[in-house]
Enzyme design. Structure first.
Site, PDB file in Angstrom:
ATOM      1  N   CYS A   1      -0.722   4.636  10.760  1.00  0.00           N
ATOM      2  CA  CYS A   1      -0.493   5.950  11.609  1.00  0.00           C
ATOM      3  C   CYS A   1      -1.927   6.293  12.568  1.00  0.00           C
ATOM      4  CB  CYS A   1      -0.283   6.904  10.707  1.00  0.00           C
ATOM      5  SG  CYS A   1      -1.757   7.244   9.363  1.00  0.00           S
TER       6      CYS A   1
ATOM      7  N   ALA B   1       1.459   4.328  -1.851  1.00  0.00           N
ATOM      8  CA  ALA B   1       1.265   5.625  -2.320  1.00  0.00           C
ATOM      9  C   ALA B   1       1.094   6.606  -1.104  1.00  0.00           C
ATOM     10  CB  ALA B   1       0.045   5.887  -3.258  1.00  0.00           C
TER      11      ALA B   1
ATOM     12  N   ASP C   1       1.688  -0.971   4.996  1.00  0.00           N
ATOM     13  CA  ASP C   1       1.344   0.155   5.572  1.00  0.00           C
ATOM     14  C   ASP C   1      -0.193   0.405   5.278  1.00  0.00           C
ATOM     15  OD1 ASP C   1       1.799   2.515   6.914  1.00  0.00           O
ATOM     16  OD2 ASP C   1       2.378   3.588   5.179  1.00  0.00           O
TER      17      ASP C   1
ATOM     18  N   CYS D   1       1.055  -1.127   0.025  1.00  0.00           N
ATOM     19  CA  CYS D   1       0.027   0.025   0.167  1.00  0.00           C
ATOM     20  C   CYS D   1       0.930   0.957  -0.042  1.00  0.00           C
ATOM     21  CB  CYS D   1      -0.970   0.071   1.360  1.00  0.00           C
ATOM     22  SG  CYS D   1      -2.108  -1.374   1.052  1.00  0.00           S
TER      23      CYS D   1
ATOM     24  N   GLY E   1       4.111   7.082  -1.392  1.00  0.00           N
ATOM     25  CA  GLY E   1       5.446   6.772  -1.794  1.00  0.00           C
ATOM     26  C   GLY E   1       6.337   6.842  -0.782  1.00  0.00           C
ATOM     27  N   GLY E   2       6.081   7.618   0.579  1.00  0.00           N
ATOM     28  CA  GLY E   2       7.200   8.048   1.444  1.00  0.00           C
ATOM     29  C   GLY E   2       7.731   6.769   1.952  1.00  0.00           C
TER      30      GLY E   2
HETATM   31  C1  LIG Z   1      -1.344   4.673   4.610  1.00  0.00           C
HETATM   32  S1  LIG Z   1      -1.697   4.874   3.027  1.00  0.00           S
HETATM   33  C2  LIG Z   1      -0.020   4.241   2.417  1.00  0.00           C
HETATM   34  C3  LIG Z   1       0.899   5.497   2.770  1.00  0.00           C
HETATM   35  C4  LIG Z   1       2.238   5.090   2.152  1.00  0.00           C
HETATM   36  N1  LIG Z   1       2.770   3.727   2.585  1.00  0.00           N
HETATM   37  C5  LIG Z   1       3.455   6.073   2.516  1.00  0.00           C
HETATM   38  O1  LIG Z   1       4.354   5.964   3.385  1.00  0.00           O
HETATM   39  O2  LIG Z   1       3.588   6.974   1.369  1.00  0.00           O
HETATM   40  C6  LIG Z   1      -2.490   3.512   2.541  1.00  0.00           C
HETATM   41  C7  LIG Z   1      -2.563   3.398   1.016  1.00  0.00           C
HETATM   42  O3  LIG Z   1      -3.394   2.090   0.677  1.00  0.00           O
HETATM   43  C8  LIG Z   1      -4.113   2.079  -0.533  1.00  0.00           C
HETATM   44  N2  LIG Z   1      -4.882   0.981  -0.520  1.00  0.00           N
HETATM   45  C9  LIG Z   1      -5.979   0.654   0.051  1.00  0.00           C
HETATM   46  N3  LIG Z   1      -6.671  -0.355  -0.228  1.00  0.00           N
HETATM   47  C10 LIG Z   1      -5.697  -1.095  -1.017  1.00  0.00           C
HETATM   48  C11 LIG Z   1      -5.471  -2.285  -1.765  1.00  0.00           C
HETATM   49  N4  LIG Z   1      -6.763  -3.023  -1.677  1.00  0.00           N
HETATM   50  N5  LIG Z   1      -4.598  -2.615  -2.301  1.00  0.00           N
HETATM   51  C12 LIG Z   1      -3.566  -1.733  -2.635  1.00  0.00           C
HETATM   52  N6  LIG Z   1      -3.503  -0.470  -2.141  1.00  0.00           N
HETATM   53  C13 LIG Z   1      -4.588  -0.212  -1.152  1.00  0.00           C
HETATM   54  C14 LIG Z   1      -4.624   3.476  -0.540  1.00  0.00           C
HETATM   55  O4  LIG Z   1      -4.507   3.912  -1.754  1.00  0.00           O
HETATM   56  C15 LIG Z   1      -3.669   4.399   0.210  1.00  0.00           C
HETATM   57  O5  LIG Z   1      -2.681   4.994  -0.836  1.00  0.00           O
END
Ligand SMILES: C[S@@+](CC[C@H](N)C(=O)[O-])C[C@H]1O[C@@H](n2cnc3c(N)ncnc32)[C@H](O)[C@@H]1O
Length: 349
Positions: A287, A170, A234, A168, A172-173
């Site tokens: 988070c 985006a 994440d 997960c 991208g951090g």
């Molecule tokens: C907490 S954010 C991730 C932040 C990221 N790890 C960072 O450090 O920038 C959670 C992400 O999970 C993605 N997401 C939610 N359900 C998902 C799924 N079934 N498969 C892949 N990505 C998913 C969302 O689009 C969101 O971008």
């Protein structure tokens, strides 16, 4: 800021963000408040402790009630206070392009005050002129990221020959940090569900000059790949640890959303475990400070998945002050000055 200026600015913002009626509503509310502010009676802390915290610190009552039950009155008050403080600017240095020492010199030469974080290669800076921030970002030297977001990656370090998967990813951090820490030498697969958000990962990877990251738009629940040595999940979460950065979130969040998120987190965690290679590692992070999404989620996972064990965070590079008594990574806005966060390292036996 004088009262008249605060009212004027708020009314202008309401007009810009909405329309003339919003502006007159903001005007009426704020002027009414100024006329009567000395007559407002706040709930009594002894007689109605939860309503007191809710009103005085502007948090929804359901959330305050839940936190008082989970953490007690005193901790909830400190947490609510911390949620109302502006979060500092925190930067992670891209060690592939500049050392932390050299970055510190760049700041010192320009007379900019900073603090080195307990999280390696993170800096907090209070007055970084915006053009300079843009210049540092454009050179790929830094990424804006809360210090707590650097902790899950300290639970492991990609070794030559390993494949790393961020399910997960985006915007991208964490995947950028993961690639930087492994010297841009291990393949990193950065997956996210939404094309608009995977575009953000691509531009981050380009800005940081990373070559090892392959960006994939896909549903992690049907991940189109076999296995990886390290999988980072994440997870999408309630975000209750980042309320100081997202002032509107406390009013948008509902208990019902959290129930749905818990189901999704369980499914994602189960799926992620199936993608970990033999002797590999699964890192689960959030988070939030909400125990059902954190400690209780890991307890469920370990119970439902024999053949996995928790590797305690004190056996890793995570600073001791960010490790809880039960071996998890745990940070709190009022104790660490960082966002609230959680991470667990799970080892496949
Ligand atoms: C907490 S954010 C991730 C932040 C990221 N790890 C960072 O450090 O920038 C959670 C992400 O999970 C993605 N997401 C939610 N359900 C998902 C799924 N079934 N498969 C892949 N990505 C998913 C969302 O689009 C969101 O971008």
């Amino acid at each position: 800021i004088p009262d008249f200026a605060a009212v004027d600015e708020s009314v202008t913002l309401a007009r810009l963000a909405g329309h003339a009626k919003w502006a007159s509503l903001a005007n009426g509310l704020l002027r009414g408040y100024l006329r009567q502010s000395n007559k407002i009676v706040f709930p009594d802390a002894k007689a109605e402790p939860e309503r007191f915290l809710s009103v005085v610190y502007s948090h929804p009552l359901w959330l305050v009630k839940m936190w008082v039950r989970q953490f007690g009155f005193d901790q909830t008050e400190l947490l609510c206070q911390a949620d109302n403080q502006p979060a500092p600017l925190s930067l992670r240095v891209n060690l592939l392009l500049i050392s932390s020492q050299r970055f510190a010199q760049e700041l010192t030469q320009r007379g900019i005050g900073f603090q080195r974080s307990i999280v390696p290669d993170f800096f907090t800076i209070h007055d970084l002129p915006y053009p300079l921030q843009i210049a540092f970002l454009t050179k790929g030297w830094v990424t804006v990221q809360d210090e707590s977001a650097g902790l899950p990656n300290l639970l492991f370090r990609g070794q030559a020959g390993q494949v790393l998967l961020d399910l997960c990813a985006a915007p991208g951090g964490k995947c950028g940090h993961m690639a930087e820490r492994s010297g841009d030498r291990c393949p990193v697969i950065a997956m996210d569900l939404q094309p608009g958000r995977t575009r953000l990962i691509r531009s981050l990877v380009t800005r940081l000059g990373l070559r090892s990251v392959q960006v994939v738009t896909a549903n992690a629940l049907q991940a189109p790949l076999r296995s990886a040595d390290v999988v980072l999940l994440d997870a999408p979460c309630s975000g209750l640890g980042v309320l100081r950065r997202k002032p509107d979130l406390r009013w948008r969040r509902r208990l019902a959303d959290i129930a749905l998120l818990l189901q999704l987190q369980k499914k994602l965690l189960h799926q992620a475990a199936g993608l970990v290679a033999k002797n590999g590692v699964l890192v689960y992070s959030t988070c939030t400070i909400h125990p059902p999404e954190n400690q209780e989620m890991i307890a469920w996972f370990l119970h439902a998945h024999p053949g996995w064990a928790l590797q305690r965070a004190e056996e890793t590079e995570v600073p001791a002050s960010c490790v809880s008594a039960d071996g998890f990574v745990e940070t709190w806005p009022h104790r660490h000055g960082m966002d609230g966060s959680f991470a667990a390292k799970l080892q496949k036996l």
